[in-house]
Each structure stands twice: as C-alpha cells, then as structure tokens.
Design an enzyme around this catalytic site. Structure first.
Site, PDB file in Angstrom:
ATOM      1  N   HIS A  54       0.832  -1.210   0.000  1.00 53.23           N
ATOM      2  CA  HIS A  54       0.000   0.000   0.000  1.00 53.23           C
ATOM      3  C   HIS A  54       0.873   1.269   0.000  1.00 53.23           C
ATOM      4  O   HIS A  54       1.913   1.309   0.666  1.00 53.23           O
ATOM      5  CB  HIS A  54      -0.958  -0.008   1.194  1.00 53.23           C
ATOM      6  CG  HIS A  54      -2.130  -0.911   0.986  1.00 53.23           C
ATOM      7  ND1 HIS A  54      -2.899  -1.398   2.016  1.00 53.23           N
ATOM      8  CD2 HIS A  54      -2.670  -1.419  -0.165  1.00 53.23           C
ATOM      9  CE1 HIS A  54      -3.857  -2.169   1.519  1.00 53.23           C
ATOM     10  NE2 HIS A  54      -3.742  -2.200   0.215  1.00 53.23           N
ATOM     11  N   HIS A  57       2.757   2.846   2.855  1.00 51.04           N
ATOM     12  CA  HIS A  57       3.841   2.065   3.464  1.00 51.04           C
ATOM     13  C   HIS A  57       5.094   2.012   2.591  1.00 51.04           C
ATOM     14  O   HIS A  57       6.169   1.676   3.083  1.00 51.04           O
ATOM     15  CB  HIS A  57       3.358   0.643   3.787  1.00 51.04           C
ATOM     16  CG  HIS A  57       2.246   0.647   4.793  1.00 51.04           C
ATOM     17  ND1 HIS A  57       2.430   0.294   6.108  1.00 51.04           N
ATOM     18  CD2 HIS A  57       0.945   1.034   4.684  1.00 51.04           C
ATOM     19  CE1 HIS A  57       1.285   0.445   6.761  1.00 51.04           C
ATOM     20  NE2 HIS A  57       0.368   0.889   5.920  1.00 51.04           N
ATOM     21  N   HIS A 111      -5.195  -8.609   5.059  1.00 45.50           N
ATOM     22  CA  HIS A 111      -5.269  -7.195   4.664  1.00 45.50           C
ATOM     23  C   HIS A 111      -4.924  -7.088   3.173  1.00 45.50           C
ATOM     24  O   HIS A 111      -5.649  -6.468   2.399  1.00 45.50           O
ATOM     25  CB  HIS A 111      -4.302  -6.384   5.521  1.00 45.50           C
ATOM     26  CG  HIS A 111      -4.259  -4.920   5.199  1.00 45.50           C
ATOM     27  ND1 HIS A 111      -5.344  -4.090   5.370  1.00 45.50           N
ATOM     28  CD2 HIS A 111      -3.258  -4.135   4.719  1.00 45.50           C
ATOM     29  CE1 HIS A 111      -5.003  -2.847   5.006  1.00 45.50           C
ATOM     30  NE2 HIS A 111      -3.747  -2.854   4.606  1.00 45.50           N
ATOM     31  N   HIS A 167       0.107   2.030  12.022  1.00 50.13           N
ATOM     32  CA  HIS A 167      -0.735   3.220  12.224  1.00 50.13           C
ATOM     33  C   HIS A 167      -1.006   3.485  13.698  1.00 50.13           C
ATOM     34  O   HIS A 167      -1.021   2.552  14.514  1.00 50.13           O
ATOM     35  CB  HIS A 167      -2.099   3.049  11.516  1.00 50.13           C
ATOM     36  CG  HIS A 167      -2.017   3.055  10.025  1.00 50.13           C
ATOM     37  ND1 HIS A 167      -2.135   4.196   9.281  1.00 50.13           N
ATOM     38  CD2 HIS A 167      -1.831   2.042   9.143  1.00 50.13           C
ATOM     39  CE1 HIS A 167      -2.025   3.894   7.998  1.00 50.13           C
ATOM     40  NE2 HIS A 167      -1.831   2.582   7.876  1.00 50.13           N
TER      41      HIS A 167
END
Ligand code: FE
Ligand code: ZN
Length: 253
Positions: A54, A57, A111, A167
């Site tokens: 993602h 990241h 995820h 996060h």
C-alpha cells in the site's frame, strides 16, 4: 537493537531498527522523516523491509533506494507492486542483515495477499495486519485467512513480543473493543493508559502481544463474552466469530 518510531503522513509509523554499525527501515511511508531519523542515528541504512504494497507504506522507497542503494525486502507475491523489490520472500524465510540484525518473514495474508510480518529480536513488525487493539481491513484476503494469520501464525509468538504496527489507531480500536466487551477491566485500563499517552503527545505503539491478547477483540474470538456479543455460543468456529467482528468493525463509528 534500538527501535525508533517515525511518524509519517497523517497517522502512519515507519520503524527504524538501529544497531551499532547500521540501521534498517520498515515501511518508509515517505522519505523525508525517514532520512531525518537515519541522519540522527548516525549509522548507514542497510535495507528496507516492506510489510505490504500500500502507498502509505512504500511511498519513500524509491527515494531511499536512490540515495542509499540498499536492497528492498517484501513478499514474492508483491514483486510487481512494491517499488524496487529486490529480495522476494516466502513464508518462513530467514535473512541476516549487517551488524547482527536477523529476521524471519511470516506470510500473513488478509489485509493484502502479500502481507508479511517481520519477526526478530523480540519484535514483530506487523504493518496493517495486527494493529494495537485491532486489525487491518480485508482488502484482498478472506476473514478465514486473516483469522489464520492473526491467531494461527502470529498467535504462535510469545506474550512478551513487542508489536510494532503501521498506524496510530489504538484509541479508536479500543472504542470498538469496549463496545464488544463492555466493562472488561483490561480494556478499560488500556483506554485510560492510551488517553494519557496521547495527551502527552506520545505514541501508543508498540505494545506487548500479551496486552493484545487481553484487549484486542480480534485475538479473543474464543472468549465467551466476545461470542455472546453476537449471540453466539461455543459452536461456531473462531473464523466465523472473527468474520462477525471484522464486519461489525467495518461500519463501527
Ligand atoms: Fe495497508
Ligand atoms: Zn497502512
């Protein structure tokens, strides 16, 4: 090994792992704050570890590779999705970096399908798979896959393991935990602890896996009170309870 959290973007953490003659960065969201942390550590960057593809990241990888010429580790599934990936990994691969840094890559799909947790030196860098007091959304994998990743693969790690995730979500995750298990003492205590940390401007991450087991609903699928929240008893599988939790959290305000 010294571990430094680097706030990036809005609520991301990159992680700098420092030994006497080098450092490694996990999930460089953006290059600027990571370069500042490397300069402050006064040791050369040796490698970049990516937990998943993602943008929040991997956004700093291109610039860091240009500046430091270091290898990039990530899951083989993400060879075309993680910029500059040069060390494709599979589940259980171990690798040694400079200065005594050694890690094992655990494949933890859910995820994303190429999600990896890096384990070593008493730490687990979980990206958006296991969050403090929560877990990542199911963008690519199934509830059964994420349940197996969290409670099977990561579930085998000892209580003392430090969980460093991607996060600062602990406070909002704990509001959901308290919704699922109202008046659960460990959850109430953690809510107060995290509120105090945040008031002082300190991160709520990392946390020990043992604290996660006591407060994170996604690691508590076999707890009767969690099952009772959904009107379920001992019959349904852990994966079924996990799916109910993830679905409710997706729309929880
Ligand atoms: Fe993500
Ligand atoms: Zn993220």
């Amino acid at each position: 090994m010294e571990v430094i959290s680097i706030p990036c973007l809005r609520d991301n953490y990159a992680w700098l792992l420092v030994v006497h003659d080098g450092c490694v960065v996990v999930d460089p969201s953006e290059a600027g704050p990571v370069e500042a942390a490397i300069a402050a550590a006064r040791v050369p960057l040796r490698a970049i570890l990516a937990t998943h593809h993602h943008p929040d990241h991997v956004g700093g990888i291109e610039a860091l590779v240009e500046a430091h010429g270091v290898p990039v580790y990530g899951h083989v599934h993400d060879e075309d999705r993680i910029p500059r990936l040069s060390r494709p990994l599979s589940h259980g691969d171990r690798f040694d970096l400079h200065g005594g840094l050694a890690f094992e890559a655990l494949h933890v799909p859910g995820h994303t399908l190429g999600a990896v947790t890096y384990v070593g030196h008493g730490w687990a860098f979980t990206g958006d798979t296991l969050f403090t007091a929560g877990c990542g959304r199911l963008f690519e994998g199934t509830a059964a896959q994420m349940h197996a990743s969290l409670n099977g693969v990561l579930g085998a790690l000892p209580d003392e393991t430090w969980i460093a995730c991607g996060h600062e979500y602990t406070a909002s995750n704990l509001r959901f935990a308290a919704h699922v298990e109202p008046d659960q003492p460990a959850i109430l205590a953690r809510i107060a602890h995290v509120a105090a940390l945040r008031q002082e401007g300190k991160p709520s991450v990392p946390a020990r896996l043992g604290e996660e087991r006591a407060t994170n609903p996604f690691l508590r699928v076999d707890v009767p009170a969690v099952r009772a929240h959904f009107g379920l008893g001992a019959g349904p599988t852990g994966a079924e309870v996990f799916a109910a939790l993830r679905a409710e959290k997706d729309s929880f305000q």
